[in-house]
Design a protein around this motif. Structure first.
Motif, PDB file in Angstrom:
ATOM      1  N   LEU A  79       0.831  -1.208   0.000  1.00 31.84           N
ATOM      2  CA  LEU A  79       0.000   0.000   0.000  1.00 31.84           C
ATOM      3  C   LEU A  79       0.866   1.259   0.000  1.00 31.84           C
ATOM      4  O   LEU A  79       0.536   2.245  -0.662  1.00 31.84           O
ATOM      5  N   GLU A  80       1.983   1.227   0.715  1.00 30.82           N
ATOM      6  CA  GLU A  80       2.918   2.364   0.695  1.00 30.82           C
ATOM      7  C   GLU A  80       3.474   2.569  -0.708  1.00 30.82           C
ATOM      8  O   GLU A  80       3.589   3.696  -1.183  1.00 30.82           O
ATOM      9  N   ARG A  81       3.824   1.472  -1.374  1.00 29.57           N
ATOM     10  CA  ARG A  81       4.359   1.567  -2.744  1.00 29.57           C
ATOM     11  C   ARG A  81       3.315   2.159  -3.685  1.00 29.57           C
ATOM     12  O   ARG A  81       3.615   3.004  -4.523  1.00 29.57           O
ATOM     13  N   LEU A  82       2.065   1.719  -3.562  1.00 27.70           N
ATOM     14  CA  LEU A  82       1.002   2.243  -4.419  1.00 27.70           C
ATOM     15  C   LEU A  82       0.813   3.741  -4.201  1.00 27.70           C
ATOM     16  O   LEU A  82       0.519   4.481  -5.141  1.00 27.70           O
ATOM     17  N   ALA A  83       0.977   4.205  -2.994  1.00 26.40           N
ATOM     18  CA  ALA A  83       0.820   5.625  -2.699  1.00 26.40           C
ATOM     19  C   ALA A  83       2.040   6.436  -3.126  1.00 26.40           C
ATOM     20  O   ALA A  83       1.913   7.604  -3.495  1.00 26.40           O
TER      21      ALA A  83
END
Length: 156
Positions: free
Chosen positions: A22-26
């Motif tokens: 989720l951090e990577r997607l953001a």
């Protein structure tokens, strides 16, 4: 050949992988987008994207191979990261014209990278990709349990 996990502490837990995915997607700016035409001819291109917390937004011309493939089938695979820390999304895409996309989505997309497809060539459209399967892994030791989402539902 045995691949040794180079991460301190060994393989990540599923919860840690979900958080980091989720951090990577953001955070990431670009994604590899894989599509195929009706004959199976593959197409792989990098595109700018925006993650709204539930779906991935892409923009490309509806006249190029990726745009045509997405319009025709709605099937896509997205690859974030690199081979030792990958997030792979299998999703379904719906197309929205520049006029159909909400101002909030268009503005957020443009703010992320500084490029606004709504002000570019008229053939640019938006694609809203809904993840159906999401997998995250680093090395071979994380292959087991790499599927974090199935049928659009988080497993962790």
């Amino acid at each position: 050949m045995t691949v040794v996990d180079s991460r301190p502490g060994g393989p990540r837990t599923s919860r840690q992988r979900k958080r980091e995915a989720l951090e990577r997607l953001a955070r990431d700016k670009d994604v590899w987008v894989a599509t195929a035409d009706a004959t199976g001819e593959p197409c792989l291109v990098p595109l700018v994207f925006w993650w709204d917390g539930e779906t991935v937004w892409l923009s490309t011309r509806d006249t190029n191979p990726t745009g045509r493939n997405l319009c025709a089938s709605g099937r896509v695979r997205l690859s974030f990261g690199h081979s030792r820390d990958v997030v792979l999304v299998h999703g379904t895409a719906r197309v929205l014209t520049r006029e159909e996309v909400s101002a909030e989505v268009g503005d957020a997309f443009a703010a992320k990278d500084g490029w606004d497809p709504r002000e570019d060539h008229p053939s640019y459209v938006f694609f809203q990709v809904t993840p159906q399967v999401l997998q995250a892994w680093g090395t071979a030791s994380e292959m087991a349990g790499r599927t974090l989402m199935r049928d659009g539902k988080w497993l962790v």
